[in-house]
Design a protein around this motif. Structure first.
Motif, mmCIF file in Angstrom:
data_model
loop_
_atom_site.group_PDB
_atom_site.id
_atom_site.type_symbol
_atom_site.label_atom_id
_atom_site.label_comp_id
_atom_site.label_asym_id
_atom_site.label_seq_id
_atom_site.Cartn_x
_atom_site.Cartn_y
_atom_site.Cartn_z
ATOM 1 N N ILE A 263 0.842 -1.204 0.000
ATOM 2 C CA ILE A 263 0.000 0.000 0.000
ATOM 3 C C ILE A 263 0.875 1.252 0.000
ATOM 4 N N CYS A 264 1.916 1.221 0.820
ATOM 5 C CA CYS A 264 2.812 2.371 0.963
ATOM 6 C C CYS A 264 3.469 2.728 -0.366
ATOM 7 N N ILE A 265 4.064 1.751 -1.028
ATOM 8 C CA ILE A 265 4.802 2.063 -2.256
ATOM 9 C C ILE A 265 3.853 2.369 -3.413
ATOM 10 N N GLU A 266 2.642 1.813 -3.380
ATOM 11 C CA GLU A 266 1.645 2.197 -4.388
ATOM 12 C C GLU A 266 1.223 3.656 -4.202
ATOM 13 N N SER A 267 1.150 4.110 -2.948
ATOM 14 C CA SER A 267 0.813 5.516 -2.698
ATOM 15 C C SER A 267 1.959 6.437 -3.106
ATOM 16 N N LEU A 268 3.199 5.916 -3.049
ATOM 17 C CA LEU A 268 4.348 6.697 -3.494
ATOM 18 C C LEU A 268 4.255 6.986 -4.983
ATOM 19 N N GLU A 269 3.670 6.036 -5.716
ATOM 20 C CA GLU A 269 3.447 6.247 -7.147
ATOM 21 C C GLU A 269 2.265 7.180 -7.380
ATOM 22 N N ASN A 270 1.151 6.928 -6.713
ATOM 23 C CA ASN A 270 -0.071 7.710 -6.880
ATOM 24 C C ASN A 270 -0.790 7.808 -5.534
ATOM 25 N N PRO A 271 -0.808 8.992 -4.941
ATOM 26 C CA PRO A 271 -0.579 10.327 -5.539
ATOM 27 C C PRO A 271 0.810 10.932 -5.336
ATOM 28 N N GLY A 272 1.784 10.142 -4.818
ATOM 29 C CA GLY A 272 3.089 10.720 -4.501
ATOM 30 C C GLY A 272 3.864 11.223 -5.694
ATOM 31 N N ASP A 273 3.610 10.640 -6.896
ATOM 32 C CA ASP A 273 4.257 11.073 -8.142
ATOM 33 C C ASP A 273 5.778 11.061 -8.051
ATOM 34 N N TYR A 274 6.317 10.104 -7.312
ATOM 35 C CA TYR A 274 7.771 10.015 -7.160
ATOM 36 C C TYR A 274 8.368 9.310 -8.368
ATOM 37 N N THR A 275 9.574 9.724 -8.790
ATOM 38 C CA THR A 275 10.182 9.165 -10.000
ATOM 39 C C THR A 275 11.649 8.785 -9.823
ATOM 40 N N ASP A 276 12.195 8.907 -8.616
ATOM 41 C CA ASP A 276 13.639 8.739 -8.446
ATOM 42 C C ASP A 276 13.993 7.433 -7.723
ATOM 43 N N SER A 277 15.172 7.378 -7.142
ATOM 44 C CA SER A 277 15.743 6.129 -6.619
ATOM 45 C C SER A 277 15.049 5.656 -5.340
ATOM 46 N N ILE A 278 14.993 4.321 -5.183
ATOM 47 C CA ILE A 278 14.408 3.685 -4.011
ATOM 48 C C ILE A 278 15.343 2.576 -3.539
ATOM 49 N N PHE A 279 15.644 2.562 -2.253
ATOM 50 C CA PHE A 279 16.433 1.506 -1.641
ATOM 51 C C PHE A 279 15.532 0.719 -0.693
ATOM 52 N N ILE A 280 15.615 -0.611 -0.767
ATOM 53 C CA ILE A 280 14.783 -1.450 0.090
ATOM 54 C C ILE A 280 15.684 -2.448 0.817
ATOM 55 N N ILE A 281 15.702 -2.356 2.138
ATOM 56 C CA ILE A 281 16.409 -3.335 2.971
ATOM 57 C C ILE A 281 15.413 -4.420 3.349
ATOM 58 N N THR A 282 15.779 -5.667 3.115
ATOM 59 C CA THR A 282 14.795 -6.721 3.300
ATOM 60 C C THR A 282 15.460 -8.073 3.536
ATOM 61 N N ASN A 283 14.669 -9.012 4.062
ATOM 62 C CA ASN A 283 15.087 -10.418 4.122
ATOM 63 C C ASN A 283 14.169 -11.280 3.254
ATOM 64 N N ILE A 284 13.336 -10.625 2.450
ATOM 65 C CA ILE A 284 12.425 -11.304 1.531
ATOM 66 C C ILE A 284 13.134 -11.476 0.191
ATOM 67 N N ASN A 285 12.910 -12.590 -0.478
ATOM 68 C CA ASN A 285 13.599 -12.800 -1.757
ATOM 69 C C ASN A 285 13.163 -11.742 -2.771
ATOM 70 N N ASN A 286 14.070 -11.445 -3.668
ATOM 71 C CA ASN A 286 13.872 -10.336 -4.599
ATOM 72 C C ASN A 286 12.607 -10.471 -5.436
ATOM 73 N N GLU A 287 12.342 -11.679 -5.919
ATOM 74 C CA GLU A 287 11.188 -11.872 -6.799
ATOM 75 C C GLU A 287 9.884 -11.566 -6.078
ATOM 76 N N GLU A 288 9.760 -12.028 -4.849
ATOM 77 C CA GLU A 288 8.534 -11.791 -4.089
ATOM 78 C C GLU A 288 8.366 -10.307 -3.779
ATOM 79 N N LEU A 289 9.460 -9.648 -3.428
ATOM 80 C CA LEU A 289 9.384 -8.230 -3.107
ATOM 81 C C LEU A 289 9.022 -7.410 -4.345
ATOM 82 N N ILE A 290 9.647 -7.714 -5.458
ATOM 83 C CA ILE A 290 9.398 -6.978 -6.694
ATOM 84 C C ILE A 290 7.941 -7.094 -7.130
ATOM 85 N N SER A 291 7.311 -8.218 -6.805
ATOM 86 C CA SER A 291 5.910 -8.400 -7.185
ATOM 87 C C SER A 291 4.994 -7.385 -6.512
#
Length: 455
Positions: A210-238
């Motif tokens: 929900i958070c990162i979807e709000s960053l797209e709309n209405p946040g209109d953000y277009t620049d770099s994002i760093f994500i610290i995680t222990n979740i595998n990349n494919e699942e997170l990217i989804s």
């Protein structure tokens, strides 16, 4: 000393595919291929920034194994020069070609020589966006309107040699000052980065989506994002909107307890990942971005202190929520200030603030080594309050005016923070509810509906 060669049209001479050509600064993929001239005092020769002596330029006069001529430099002042080989002069044509056909000097035969270290500063500035309190728009070097005599930077025309001197060291400092007669203008690099920490699945991952979807709309953000995680990349990217897929950097990190989960943001501030960004925004995953944040980020790029939302109901010196227990153990001179919530933390840049953020990390590690992993109430939030206040590196602005508290619990908190989807400020932090997913979803839906009605 070798110097980079700039043509009359603000293009640099480069080696490409065995030819000496002109390139716009933004088109240069490898700075080592930029052509230089080196005057030994006994004669001059062509080389590159990377140090390769040019023996394959596509120009017969240069390419001969044993040239039967000398390269001479004619100085015109202000580092403007011409280059003569035999009886002809080097010429930068209107297209990308270079030749030695000119028999007299005019504008196409005049070049600007730039010290290599100054070239790297110019290369940095020309490939970035900048922001200033003098303008609410991003500012950049207009490569088409600039030449070897004047640089077009935003609304300003500045003599090229003066502009180059003004930006000395800018790739480290990330800001510079220009003089317009008696007027002063300071420009700050605008290259934002947003940092998330996402440990575990279930509710945490749902909140992040929900958070990162709000960053797209209405946040209109277009620049770099760093994500610290222990979740595998494919699942997170989804969970990440397609718009951000080319913008994200995933940092895998091991975590097994609450201190790991919440303290990981201090870990990234002790690395070099964020060194070239300005500003940097850390956000918890239970945050909804409720408006375009570009204006907030421009203000943040010009800030001189780290910022977060103050908590009106907690005072730093007394409340264990915001570092009070640490203050009691190490009292220092400070007014009776409110503590702050670390869920949204703005860092202007790492050049001026990394030392203090690394001190937070070291302080936390040393404290838990002595007293145990659960010995610091509210973990990294307490450490951040203690260190940033003691180092005089905290300001409520600009995060506090841009942040609201979401959630329907704790009536005293709700009375202080009226949450109004018709008056979005930038961020809503939903720590004040056990049902974060439901309330975040509901609020985001209202925000988007309101935005659609305005259109």
């Amino acid at each position: 000393m070798k110097k980079v060669i700039m043509a009359h049209n603000f293009r640099l001479l480069c080696i490409q595919g065995g030819r000496m050509v002109q390139k716009k600064i933004e088109e240069i993929e490898d700075a080592n291929d930029v052509v230089c001239i080196k005057d030994t005092g006994k004669g001059a020769y062509f080389t590159t920034v990377g140090g390769d002596k040019i023996t394959n330029s596509g120009l017969p006069l240069i390419d001969r194994a044993i040239p039967s001529f000398g390269v001479s430099i004619i100085h015109h002042g202000d580092d403007l020069c011409s280059i003569r080989i035999k009886d002809n002069f080097m010429r930068a044509n209107l297209d990308v070609d270079i030749d030695f056909m000119a028999t007299q000097i005019d504008s196409w035969e005049t070049f600007l020589f730039i010290n290599v270290d100054r070239f790297f500063d110019l290369y940095f500035v020309c490939n970035k966006n900048w922001v200033s309190c003098s303008s609410d728009q991003n500012v950049f070097v207009d490569l088409d309107e600039s030449n070897i005599r004047n640089v077009k930077f935003g609304k300003f025309y500045i003599k090229t040699n003066i502009f180059i001197e003004a930006i000395v060291g800018v790739s480290k400092k990330l800001n510079f000052i220009l003089n317009e007669s008696w007027k002063i203008h300071k420009f700050f690099l605008f290259k934002p980065a947003i940092v998330f920490v996402v440990f575990g699945r279930g509710k945490t991952l749902d909140q992040f989506k929900i958070c990162i979807e709000s960053l797209e709309n209405p946040g209109d953000y277009t620049d770099s994002i760093f994500i610290i995680t222990n979740i595998n990349n494919e699942e997170l990217i989804s969970c990440v909107p397609k718009r951000f897929l080319s913008k994200i950097k995933i940092i895998q990190m091991y975590a097994e307890d609450q201190l790991d989960f919440v303290g990981a943001r201090l870990s990234i501030f002790s690395t070099n990942y964020l060194d070239k960004f300005q500003p940097i925004l850390y956000s918890d995953v239970d945050v909804v971005f409720d408006k375009n944040i570009d204006g907030f980020l421009r203000l943040s790029a010009m800030a001189d202190k780290c910022s977060a939302q103050i908590e009106k109901f907690h005072f730093h010196k007394q409340s264990s929520h915001v570092g009070g227990s640490l203050f009691q153990e190490d009292k220092y001179d400070l007014e009776d200030v409110n503590g702050f919530n670390g869920g949204i933390l703005m860092v202007p840049n790492m050049y001026y603030h990394k030392e203090n953020l690394q001190a937070c990390y070291v302080s936390l590690c040393n404290y838990i080594s002595n007293y145990g992993r659960d010995s610091v109430p509210f973990y990294d939030q307490s450490i951040l309050n203690y260190v940033l206040y003691k180092m005089n590196d905290f300001s409520p602005f600009p995060v506090t005016p841009a942040t609201q508290v979401g959630g329907s619990e704790h009536q005293s908190v709700r009375d202080m923070f009226e949450l109004n989807p018709y008056n979005p400020k930038g961020f809503v932090h939903f720590w004040n509810t056990a049902d974060r997913i439901k309330e975040m979803t509901s609020y985001l839906e209202k925000i988007r509906n309101n935005k659609q009605e305005e259109i």
